[in-house]
Design a protein around this motif. Sequence first.
Motif, PDB file in Angstrom:
ATOM      1  N   ILE A 178       0.761  -1.068  -0.047  1.00 47.29           N
ATOM      2  CA  ILE A 178      -0.087  -0.126  -0.022  1.00 47.29           C
ATOM      3  C   ILE A 178       0.923   1.338   0.116  1.00 47.29           C
ATOM      4  O   ILE A 178       1.668   1.294   0.686  1.00 47.29           O
ATOM      5  N   TRP A 179       0.532   2.059  -0.972  1.00 46.95           N
ATOM      6  CA  TRP A 179       1.366   3.205  -1.050  1.00 46.95           C
ATOM      7  C   TRP A 179       0.561   4.537  -0.877  1.00 46.95           C
ATOM      8  O   TRP A 179      -0.372   4.501  -1.572  1.00 46.95           O
ATOM      9  N   VAL A 180       1.232   5.464   0.164  1.00 49.25           N
ATOM     10  CA  VAL A 180       0.195   6.645   0.413  1.00 49.25           C
ATOM     11  C   VAL A 180       1.043   7.753   0.416  1.00 49.25           C
ATOM     12  O   VAL A 180       1.882   8.133   1.013  1.00 49.25           O
ATOM     13  N   PRO A 181       0.709   8.539  -0.905  1.00 52.55           N
ATOM     14  CA  PRO A 181       1.160   9.873  -0.894  1.00 52.55           C
ATOM     15  C   PRO A 181       0.903  10.754   0.113  1.00 52.55           C
ATOM     16  O   PRO A 181      -0.277  10.729   0.561  1.00 52.55           O
ATOM     17  N   LEU A 182       1.667  11.695   0.760  1.00 52.31           N
ATOM     18  CA  LEU A 182       1.262  12.515   1.593  1.00 52.31           C
ATOM     19  C   LEU A 182       1.454  14.053   0.899  1.00 52.31           C
ATOM     20  O   LEU A 182       1.105  15.252   1.620  1.00 52.31           O
ATOM     21  N   THR A 183       1.428  14.158  -0.269  1.00 49.13           N
ATOM     22  CA  THR A 183       1.543  15.369  -1.179  1.00 49.13           C
ATOM     23  C   THR A 183       0.704  14.621  -2.505  1.00 49.13           C
ATOM     24  O   THR A 183       0.970  13.461  -2.813  1.00 49.13           O
ATOM     25  N   LYS A 184       0.327  15.631  -3.224  1.00 52.25           N
ATOM     26  CA  LYS A 184      -0.112  15.349  -4.650  1.00 52.25           C
ATOM     27  C   LYS A 184       0.923  14.803  -5.530  1.00 52.25           C
ATOM     28  O   LYS A 184       2.030  15.638  -5.473  1.00 52.25           O
ATOM     29  N   VAL A 185       0.865  14.066  -6.488  1.00 55.05           N
ATOM     30  CA  VAL A 185       2.075  13.268  -6.799  1.00 55.05           C
ATOM     31  C   VAL A 185       1.524  13.314  -8.441  1.00 55.05           C
ATOM     32  O   VAL A 185       0.624  12.797  -9.030  1.00 55.05           O
ATOM     33  N   MET A 186       2.496  13.968  -9.252  1.00 53.27           N
ATOM     34  CA  MET A 186       2.068  14.431 -10.655  1.00 53.27           C
ATOM     35  C   MET A 186       3.506  13.979 -11.480  1.00 53.27           C
ATOM     36  O   MET A 186       4.598  13.822 -11.078  1.00 53.27           O
ATOM     37  N   ALA A 187       3.125  13.236 -12.724  1.00 49.39           N
ATOM     38  CA  ALA A 187       4.269  12.747 -13.533  1.00 49.39           C
ATOM     39  C   ALA A 187       5.561  12.231 -12.876  1.00 49.39           C
ATOM     40  O   ALA A 187       5.444  11.096 -12.164  1.00 49.39           O
ATOM     41  N   SER A 188       6.808  12.893 -13.093  1.00 50.67           N
ATOM     42  CA  SER A 188       7.797  12.224 -12.628  1.00 50.67           C
ATOM     43  C   SER A 188       8.218  12.251 -11.132  1.00 50.67           C
ATOM     44  O   SER A 188       8.918  11.536 -10.413  1.00 50.67           O
ATOM     45  N   GLN A 189       7.252  12.625 -10.141  1.00 45.45           N
ATOM     46  CA  GLN A 189       7.221  12.562  -8.843  1.00 45.45           C
ATOM     47  C   GLN A 189       6.672  11.320  -8.380  1.00 45.45           C
ATOM     48  O   GLN A 189       6.987  10.757  -7.419  1.00 45.45           O
ATOM     49  N   ALA A 190       5.644  10.455  -9.264  1.00 43.22           N
ATOM     50  CA  ALA A 190       5.035   9.506  -9.111  1.00 43.22           C
ATOM     51  C   ALA A 190       5.813   8.238  -9.202  1.00 43.22           C
ATOM     52  O   ALA A 190       6.968   8.051  -9.653  1.00 43.22           O
ATOM     53  N   LEU A 191       5.253   7.013  -8.527  1.00 43.49           N
ATOM     54  CA  LEU A 191       5.610   5.802  -8.551  1.00 43.49           C
ATOM     55  C   LEU A 191       5.440   5.598 -10.328  1.00 43.49           C
ATOM     56  O   LEU A 191       4.280   5.808 -10.507  1.00 43.49           O
ATOM     57  N   ALA A 192       6.384   4.708 -10.904  1.00 44.25           N
ATOM     58  CA  ALA A 192       5.868   4.337 -12.298  1.00 44.25           C
ATOM     59  C   ALA A 192       5.718   2.527 -12.106  1.00 44.25           C
ATOM     60  O   ALA A 192       6.484   2.102 -11.722  1.00 44.25           O
ATOM     61  N   PHE A 193       4.959   2.071 -13.083  1.00 42.96           N
ATOM     62  CA  PHE A 193       4.668   0.660 -12.948  1.00 42.96           C
ATOM     63  C   PHE A 193       4.489   0.264 -14.585  1.00 42.96           C
ATOM     64  O   PHE A 193       4.193   1.009 -15.251  1.00 42.96           O
TER      65      PHE A 193
ATOM     66  N   HIS B 275       8.040  -2.094 -10.121  1.00 40.78           N
ATOM     67  CA  HIS B 275       7.923  -0.364 -10.017  1.00 40.78           C
ATOM     68  C   HIS B 275       9.169   0.303  -9.671  1.00 40.78           C
ATOM     69  O   HIS B 275      10.166  -0.299  -9.127  1.00 40.78           O
ATOM     70  N   GLY B 276       8.960   1.548  -9.913  1.00 41.62           N
ATOM     71  CA  GLY B 276      10.335   2.333  -9.501  1.00 41.62           C
ATOM     72  C   GLY B 276      10.065   3.738  -9.890  1.00 41.62           C
ATOM     73  O   GLY B 276       8.920   4.123 -10.081  1.00 41.62           O
ATOM     74  N   THR B 277      11.196   4.540  -9.647  1.00 41.35           N
ATOM     75  CA  THR B 277      10.796   6.110 -10.000  1.00 41.35           C
ATOM     76  C   THR B 277      11.810   6.699 -11.072  1.00 41.35           C
ATOM     77  O   THR B 277      13.012   6.016 -11.399  1.00 41.35           O
TER      78      THR B 277
END
Length: 197
Positions: free
Chosen positions: A106-121, A171-173
Amino acid sequence: FDFEKLIRMNLNKLDELKELDDLSNLHDFLDKINLTRVEQKIYQCFKDISFQNLYFDFNRKVIKPIFGSNYKLQRIPSIRISVPGGKTVNFHNDCWYGHDQEVINIWVPLTKVMASQALAFLNPMENKKALKYFYKEEPSLLEIQKYCEKKSFFAEAEYGQFIKFPTSSLHGTFKNQERKTRISFDFRLNFKNNFGT
């Protein structure tokens, strides 16, 4: 479940971060404090009774109804901080690190995550194809990263949303090219008492 407010209030107790009013602006304070100290303060917060009560309540009221069965819960979640220009983790799946295939992340962002900030799958079909290729060819970590970057998509999320995924998901960043810091925490659910190796 306002995890962001609780963590920010704890960070505000540090002299260097008393002016921090938005976690996505943490990078503006890194000339005064290093990330290790920030992470230590957040882990201290994770162990505090106020966070633990909120965390277990979140699991009881939100996570458990999704799965409808009992599970063991990672007691202290893991913190992830991605500052502009930084990258947090190369592409992988958690089975490579000994976690059982039945475990859910379970991945819980504490900020809004957009584009390259996000986890990628990778999508499920690409994930299966990539794993087959990786086990056969045994590419380097750099080759795995390049392969996955070409095939992946960003899992963008608003604050208040979370993402669930199995340990077998690659998954990764990417390098965070946004102008905001992404802070998130993640934890695992174990359904069969098989903790892997």
